[in-house]
Enzyme design. Structure first.
Site, short mmCIF file in Angstrom:
data_model
loop_
_atom_site.label_atom_id
_atom_site.label_comp_id
_atom_site.label_asym_id
_atom_site.label_seq_id
_atom_site.Cartn_x
_atom_site.Cartn_y
_atom_site.Cartn_z
N VAL A 236 -15.12 -20.64 17.32
CA VAL A 236 -14.18 -20.38 18.42
C VAL A 236 -14.94 -20.14 19.73
CG1 VAL A 236 -12.59 -18.59 19.27
CG2 VAL A 236 -12.31 -19.51 16.95
N HIS A 237 -16.10 -19.47 19.64
CA HIS A 237 -16.81 -19.08 20.87
C HIS A 237 -17.53 -20.26 21.55
CE1 HIS A 237 -20.33 -17.78 18.04
NE2 HIS A 237 -20.62 -18.96 18.53
N VAL A 238 -17.61 -21.41 20.90
CA VAL A 238 -18.20 -22.56 21.60
C VAL A 238 -17.11 -23.45 22.21
CG1 VAL A 238 -20.34 -22.61 20.25
CG2 VAL A 238 -18.41 -24.02 19.51
N ASP A 265 -15.99 -14.05 14.20
CA ASP A 265 -16.58 -14.27 15.53
C ASP A 265 -16.98 -12.93 16.13
OD1 ASP A 265 -17.14 -15.67 18.12
OD2 ASP A 265 -16.06 -17.26 17.07
#
Ligand SMILES: C[S@@+](CC[C@H](N)C(=O)[O-])C[C@H]1O[C@@H](n2cnc3c(N)ncnc32)[C@H](O)[C@@H]1O
Length: 329
Positions: A236-238, A265
């Site tokens: 999700v964080h990319v 995450d």
């Protein structure tokens, strides 16, 4: 302002020196050399093949940072280096993470200013050579290892039969989870370059027999069917908000009602400043992926409502990582 000193400025500004010294000490094999036993500089020079004058600079920096201890003329690994950087059997190995930070992240961070000003990523991860792909994949696995070990124990996988890991890297999560849950089978879904690394990696482990590696694009391709749990870890964080909404919708389309989705995450508080590692790592996600950042739990809550998922719980894992569990509504 009698109590105010510039010490925090100095400590933070020199932080890059500390990090780079650590990367290099690991790359020249200092901790492995000391894992053979305490040694003088002369002996260490023979073990590492690094000139004595420059080896002293590297070794003394590690003493100053607390990774190596010095007793007269002899250096020895401190407890952290002995456990995690010297190649000790059975303990998590953080050398691949340091190699990834040194070879992939650090060059990209040289252009953090450009990334902040333009919003553009500064790595070339779409065009990684096979060697860079391997360093990236193994580094991510090393970074993820504490969270993966925590997930295997923190979530009740006994309720599931088949787990699909979307953007599963090298199997950093599937391998420890399947190791602890012998009744579970797994599918690892990855882009072709990463899938090639994953195939070789999982084949080396007994749990690999219960893992199928499928190459594909998580936005464009059909996801492998027949899974009652889906994992999306550190991915999700990319991605941008729009891409996360696309991904959640895409997975929901392939998920039967009641399917669980596990999102691991560095979920933050509403201010994006806690846990403290999150805003630092947000810089990493920015330079590596351009559109990435650390998201708050509250932001994700809004996405779930919009994309057909019902939130069940959030659990802490290891370090700054945590787990959000949602169910297909
Ligand atoms: C930061 S890594 C996380 C890997 C693993 N889940 C972990 O936590 O160790 C993000 C992963 O997403 C994968 N990925 C990115 N875009 C993808 C796409 N469009 N389809 C499939 N996988 C993708 C990358 O190849 C990378 O391995």
């Amino acid at each position: 302002m009698p109590d105010v000193t510039p010490e925090p400025i100095m400590r933070t500004a020199m932080g890059f020196m500390a990090a780079k010294h650590l990367f290099v000490a690991s790359e020249i094999g200092l901790f492995e050399a000391l894992a053979q036993g305490p040694a003088s500089l002369e002996t260490l020079t023979q073990r590492t093949k690094v000139p004595q004058r420059t080896l002293r600079i590297a070794a003394d920096a590690m003493v100053a940072l607390g990774f190596v201890e010095r007793d007269g003329e002899h250096y020895r690994n401190g407890p952290v280096a002995a456990a995690f950087l010297g190649g000790a059997a059975g303990a998590p190995d953080f050398r691949p993470m340091l190699r990834f930070f040194n070879r992939i992240s650090y060059p990209a961070w040289l252009r953090l200013g450009d990334a902040v000003r333009t919003g553009e990523g500064q790595s070339h991860f779409e065009r990684f050579t096979p060697e860079e792909q391997r360093i990236f994949s193994e580094g991510v696995e090393s970074f993820s290892a504490p969270m993966a070990a925590a997930l295997a124990g923190a979530y009740d996988f006994g309720r599931h039969r088949r787990l699909l890991d979307v953007g599963g890297g090298t199997g950093s999560f599937l391998l420890p989870v399947l190791r602890q849950h012998p009744g579970l089978k797994g599918t690892l879904f990855e882009l072709p370059g990463a899938a090639a690394v994953a195939r070789q990696r999982v084949a080396r482990e007994p749990e690999g027999e219960r893992i199928e590696v499928v190459a594909g694009d998580m936005f464009k391709d059909a996801l492998p069917a027949g899974h009652d749990a889906v994992l999306v870890a550190n991915t999700v964080h990319v991605l941008s908000v729009a891409h996360n909404l696309d991904l959640l919708r895409h997975i929901r389309r392939h998920a039967a009602s009641g399917t669980r989705l596990l999102l691991v995450d560095i979920w933050t508080d509403p201010t994006h400043t806690q846990p403290p590692a999150a805003p630092l790592m947000a810089g990493e996600f920015l330079v590596i992926a351009g559109e990435g950042q650390a998201y708050s739990e509250a932001e994700a809550d809004a996405w779930f409502t919009e994309t057909g998922w019902r939130k069940l719980e959030r659990k802490p894992l290891a370090g700054p990582g945590s787990l959000i569990v949602v169910e297909a509504a």
